[in-house]
Design a protein around this motif. Structure first.
Motif, mmCIF file in Angstrom:
data_model
loop_
_atom_site.group_PDB
_atom_site.id
_atom_site.type_symbol
_atom_site.label_atom_id
_atom_site.label_comp_id
_atom_site.label_asym_id
_atom_site.label_seq_id
_atom_site.Cartn_x
_atom_site.Cartn_y
_atom_site.Cartn_z
ATOM 1 N N CYS A 133 -7.410 -8.659 5.669
ATOM 2 C CA CYS A 133 -7.313 -7.939 6.927
ATOM 3 C C CYS A 133 -8.194 -6.694 6.839
ATOM 4 O O CYS A 133 -8.110 -5.935 5.876
ATOM 5 N N CYS B 60 -5.575 -3.357 6.960
ATOM 6 C CA CYS B 60 -4.715 -2.943 5.847
ATOM 7 C C CYS B 60 -5.027 -3.693 4.555
ATOM 8 O O CYS B 60 -4.328 -3.521 3.562
ATOM 9 N N CYS C 240 0.127 -5.988 9.509
ATOM 10 C CA CYS C 240 -0.056 -4.888 10.458
ATOM 11 C C CYS C 240 -0.298 -5.391 11.891
ATOM 12 O O CYS C 240 -0.381 -4.611 12.833
ATOM 13 N N CYS D 8 -3.137 -10.452 11.319
ATOM 14 C CA CYS D 8 -2.553 -10.014 10.054
ATOM 15 C C CYS D 8 -1.029 -10.000 10.176
ATOM 16 O O CYS D 8 -0.477 -9.425 11.116
HETATM 17 ZN ZN LIG Z 1 -3.419 -5.907 8.300
#
Ligand SMILES: [Zn+2]
Length: 114
Positions: free
Chosen positions: A89, A92, A76, A73
């Motif tokens: 993801c 997040c 994050c 991702c």
């Molecule tokens: Zn993420």
């Protein structure tokens, strides 16, 4: 058929390698295949069997190792396995995912009888 031209490509590589290494008979071919390539392993095996008839790779076993799609991702930094290339993801719910693996398509090993 898509897989047929791929099988032909594999055979070309095998013949090339065999020539370079003075291999007369190929018994096993090991292949890495990323899921993103959308190549169907069973139909690739089928095409490979067809196309190698009468060549030095006739009757050779094609071992296909499928590589899962993994991504990171961009938001994050979480790394995870993707079921398809367009998912969120799991950390997040971010949509910007950098694909890490899954595009692999190469021969890792060619074994001969002797
Ligand atoms: Zn993420």
């Amino acid at each position: 058929m898509h897989e047929l031209s791929i099988a032909q490509g594999i055979l070309d590589i095998i013949q090339n390698e065999a020539e370079k290494n003075a291999i007369e008979r190929v018994s096993v071919v090991r292949l890495k295949l990323g899921k993103l390539t959308a190549v169907e392993p069973s139909s690739l095996s089928f095409c490979f069997e067809l196309i190698t008839k009468g060549t030095l790779a006739e009757g050779a076993r094609l071992e296909i190792e499928t590589v899962p799609i993994t991504g990171r991702c961009a938001q994050c930094g979480k790394e995870f396995i993707l079921e398809d290339p367009f998912c969120n993801c799991p950390g997040c719910q971010g949509l910007k995912i950098d694909i890490l693996t899954g595009r692999e398509f190469y021969i890792c090993e060619i074994e001969s009888d002797d």
